[in-house]
Each structure stands twice: as C-alpha cells, then as structure tokens.
Write a protein that holds these residues in place. Structure first.
Motif, mmCIF file in Angstrom:
data_model
loop_
_atom_site.group_PDB
_atom_site.id
_atom_site.type_symbol
_atom_site.label_atom_id
_atom_site.label_comp_id
_atom_site.label_asym_id
_atom_site.label_seq_id
_atom_site.Cartn_x
_atom_site.Cartn_y
_atom_site.Cartn_z
ATOM 1 N N ASN A 61 0.828 -1.213 0.000
ATOM 2 C CA ASN A 61 0.000 0.000 0.000
ATOM 3 C C ASN A 61 0.858 1.257 0.000
ATOM 4 O O ASN A 61 0.572 2.221 -0.718
ATOM 5 N N GLN A 62 1.906 1.262 0.821
ATOM 6 C CA GLN A 62 2.808 2.413 0.874
ATOM 7 C C GLN A 62 3.483 2.623 -0.473
ATOM 8 O O GLN A 62 3.584 3.756 -0.971
ATOM 9 N N CYS A 63 3.930 1.539 -1.075
ATOM 10 C CA CYS A 63 4.585 1.609 -2.378
ATOM 11 C C CYS A 63 3.616 2.132 -3.442
ATOM 12 O O CYS A 63 3.942 3.043 -4.201
ATOM 13 N N ALA A 64 2.412 1.551 -3.508
ATOM 14 C CA ALA A 64 1.434 1.927 -4.530
ATOM 15 C C ALA A 64 1.047 3.398 -4.413
ATOM 16 O O ALA A 64 0.893 4.105 -5.419
ATOM 17 N N ARG A 65 0.896 3.864 -3.183
ATOM 18 C CA ARG A 65 0.560 5.271 -2.965
ATOM 19 C C ARG A 65 1.672 6.178 -3.500
ATOM 20 O O ARG A 65 1.409 7.189 -4.155
ATOM 21 N N GLU A 66 2.924 5.808 -3.237
ATOM 22 C CA GLU A 66 4.044 6.627 -3.703
ATOM 23 C C GLU A 66 4.161 6.620 -5.225
ATOM 24 O O GLU A 66 4.514 7.634 -5.834
ATOM 25 N N VAL A 67 3.870 5.492 -5.852
ATOM 26 C CA VAL A 67 3.898 5.429 -7.315
ATOM 27 C C VAL A 67 2.895 6.429 -7.896
ATOM 28 O O VAL A 67 3.203 7.155 -8.850
ATOM 29 N N CYS A 68 1.701 6.487 -7.306
ATOM 30 C CA CYS A 68 0.687 7.438 -7.772
ATOM 31 C C CYS A 68 1.129 8.875 -7.522
ATOM 32 O O CYS A 68 0.928 9.756 -8.369
ATOM 33 N N GLU A 69 1.729 9.121 -6.368
ATOM 34 C CA GLU A 69 2.232 10.460 -6.068
ATOM 35 C C GLU A 69 3.309 10.867 -7.082
ATOM 36 O O GLU A 69 3.338 12.013 -7.555
ATOM 37 N N GLY A 70 4.191 9.923 -7.416
ATOM 38 C CA GLY A 70 5.246 10.212 -8.382
ATOM 39 C C GLY A 70 4.697 10.522 -9.760
ATOM 40 O O GLY A 70 5.184 11.434 -10.448
ATOM 41 N N GLN A 71 3.666 9.787 -10.171
ATOM 42 C CA GLN A 71 3.036 10.041 -11.472
ATOM 43 C C GLN A 71 2.383 11.420 -11.495
ATOM 44 O O GLN A 71 2.484 12.151 -12.487
ATOM 45 N N GLN A 72 1.731 11.801 -10.399
ATOM 46 C CA GLN A 72 1.111 13.123 -10.329
ATOM 47 C C GLN A 72 2.169 14.223 -10.397
ATOM 48 O O GLN A 72 1.997 15.225 -11.100
ATOM 49 N N LEU A 73 3.271 14.037 -9.680
ATOM 50 C CA LEU A 73 4.355 15.020 -9.734
ATOM 51 C C LEU A 73 4.907 15.155 -11.146
ATOM 52 O O LEU A 73 5.170 16.262 -11.625
ATOM 53 N N ASP A 74 5.081 14.019 -11.823
ATOM 54 C CA ASP A 74 5.598 14.025 -13.192
ATOM 55 C C ASP A 74 4.684 14.854 -14.095
ATOM 56 O O ASP A 74 5.152 15.646 -14.923
ATOM 57 N N MET A 75 3.380 14.690 -13.929
ATOM 58 C CA MET A 75 2.433 15.464 -14.737
ATOM 59 C C MET A 75 2.478 16.944 -14.380
ATOM 60 O O MET A 75 2.409 17.809 -15.259
ATOM 61 N N LEU A 76 2.610 17.243 -13.092
ATOM 62 C CA LEU A 76 2.690 18.646 -12.663
ATOM 63 C C LEU A 76 3.940 19.323 -13.215
ATOM 64 O O LEU A 76 3.912 20.497 -13.586
ATOM 65 N N PHE A 77 5.037 18.574 -13.279
ATOM 66 C CA PHE A 77 6.299 19.138 -13.770
ATOM 67 C C PHE A 77 6.204 19.556 -15.239
ATOM 68 O O PHE A 77 6.928 20.447 -15.680
#
Length: 324
Positions: A134-150
């Motif tokens: 769960n911790q890993c999956a949440r971070e993967v989603c956070e990373g994808q959102q950051l990538d889009m924001l960048f």
C-alpha cells in the motif's frame, strides 16, 4: 534455483497460465493483451532473486512475484491513457486497441488482481505484505502526479526531480526486492536493506534512461534518440543544464524550449551541444554512479550467503552496463 534464465522462464510460464477472469471478455482480454507484450519482467525477477538469498523453493512465491508485474502493467495501462500514447512495446496501447473506458476498467481489475495474488497462506505475513505494498502503490501514484505537474512548470529543482523518479519508478523496484525478503522470512533489517538497495539502483536506472535518450546508439536504443529533447521533458540533464547555463548559452537553451516550430534534427543537435559544452553527460553519469554505489552499499549490509548475493549483484551490474 538462482539461474537468471531459469527464473525468467518460470516467470514467463506463470504469466502465461495466470487467469484474470472470464466474462465479459471485453474486460479481461485487454489484461491478457498487455501482459502478453513482454518486457524485461524485471520486478518479479528481483522478487525471486531476493527470495533466493534465503530459500530455494522459488516456485512457492511465483504468484506473489507475478503480482508485482500485474501492478506494474496496471500503472503502464493508465499512464498510456494519461499520455495519450499510441504504442507500448511496439504494439497498440490498450486504449487504442479497445477504448479509453475499457482500458480504465481493465486497469482497475488488474489492481484488484494484484492484491488477490499478494495474499499468502499466513495471515500475519499477508498483512505485512499488503501494508508494505500500500505504501509503495501510494508513492507510485504520487510520483506520477508530480511528473504530470512538472510538465506545466517552467522550473523544477534537482531534488524535486530525484524525489519524483524515486516515487514513480524506484520504489516499486524497492518493493519487489523487499517482497522477496518478506516472503522468505528475512529479518527486518535485511528487508529494509533490500528495499533501499532497490530504490537506489532504481534511481540510477532512471538517470541512465535520461542519458540514453540523448546519447544512445540509435540502432541499439530501440526508440528515437533525442525524444526527451524534442518534447522539452524535464529530465535530469535538462534541469542541470538550466541550472548551469549562463548568458548567451542560457538564452539559446531557453529559446529552444520556447520554440513551437523547429526542425527536430536541428533542435536535438543544438541542445545536445549545449549539454556537451556544460559537461552535463559527465554530471549525470557521476550522479547515476553515486546512486548505484549507494545501492551496492546496502546490498553489502544484507546478511545472506555471499555466493547468493553475488548473483543479485552481477545481474544488477549487467543492467547498469547497458550499451550507451
């Protein structure tokens, strides 16, 4: 069993015989399709290699190892929708082959399937595995959102970028290795070291991909060299170039980033020359190698037989030595 080819064969066979559901076929065919496209199958292989540090019966944890690959492909299916990507591994993406709505639903089922496959025959172990996942999956989603924001930001700091690739890419490699340790009953400090090993080499691999996009041999790379330059993707190289460029050099680089119409070959050549003049390739290689070395330091801390750790280390080194 710790022969890489044998493990890869086991993984391929397990993927081929994994069933995701029967009806409606339109929901399950896209899953079978994306899982059949191949790829390196790196994540389940890392799970089996980590498990092999302590135990030999890798067949007993194949289901959990494949769960990581199912989750990875779920993220790819949804990423392709967000990126409006037409191709995945040389074939039509799922949303192109079917449609967006089907791809979203099929991806959702893949996530459910990954959870189902992670369940073990020990309740306490299952809880630990799922909490870690769960911790890993949440971070993967956070990373994808950051990538889009960048994509819409003019400036991205080096630390922000490194954190983004840690979350989007590296934490899943870390989880893959940690999962192998958990399933083998390894002590907590060894599982933590496996995770940190995976995260550091994962960041190293992403920095290598950034490098290869600019400096790879076109025939060996398998995709367009300079694609990141053409799309103004905020890679480590571009971030460092924007940090280090001064005067006319910075003005020229920013000019290329702002141009809407240009000759692709001319842009790649010009931006690459700026990278060369600033020593960006060497800066990136140094940072990449620092992360690889940090990863290997964590591998050294793991309490496991040296001959077993050497298999994992040599495999990682072979990936890190890809032709540029």
């Amino acid at each position: 069993m710790n022969n890489i080819k044998q493990l890869q064969a086991l993984i391929s066979k397990e993927i081929e015989r994994t069933e995701y559901g029967q009806a409606p076929r339109e929901l399950y065919e896209p899953i079978e399709y994306i899982m059949s496209l191949g790829g390196k199958r790196l994540r389940p292989l890392l799970t089996l290699l980590a498990y092999s540090l302590y135990k030999d019966d890798v067949e007993s944890v194949l289901r959990q190892a494949i769960a990581v690959e199912v989750f990875h492909n779920f993220t790819l299916m949804h990423d392709d929708i967000m990126d409006e990507a037409p191709l995945r591994r040389g074939k039509n993406t799922v949303h192109e082959e079917w449609n967006h709505n089907t791809a979203i639903l099929s991806g959702d089922v893949m996530l459910v399937k990954a959870y189902e496959m992670l369940i073990t025959d020990q309740a306490s172990l299952t809880v630990e595995v799922l909490q870690t996942f769960n911790q890993c999956a949440r971070e993967v989603c956070e990373g994808q959102q950051l990538d889009m924001l960048f994509e819409s930001r003019r400036e991205v700091a080096e630390e922000e970028y490194l954190n983004m690739i840690r979350q989007k890419t590296a934490v899943l490699l870390g989880f893959s290795l940690e999962l192998g340790g958990l399933l083998a009953g390894a002590e907590k400090q060894n599982c933590e070291a496996l995770q940190k090993y995976g995260i550091n080499i994962g960041i190293g691999f992403q920095l290598m991909d950034d490098l290869l996009d600019v400096y790879a041999d076109k025939e060996k790379f398998g995709k367009q060299v300079g694609g990141d330059i053409l799309s103004n993707k905020k890679t480590f190289l571009l971030i460092k170039a924007l940090d280090n460029a001064k005067g006319e050099q910075k003005k020229e680089l920013e000019g290329w980033l702002e141009k809407k119409q240009f000759d692709p070959e001319e842009k790649v050549k010009a931006v690459t020359k700026i990278y060369n003049d600033l020593g960006i390739k060497e800066l990136t290689e140094n940072t990449m190698n620092e992360y690889f070395e940090q990863g290997f330091n964590f591998l050294r801390r793991i309490d496991a037989p040296l001959h077993r750790k050497s298999v994992l280390r040599k495999f990682t080194e072979s990936l890190a030595a890809r032709e540029k």
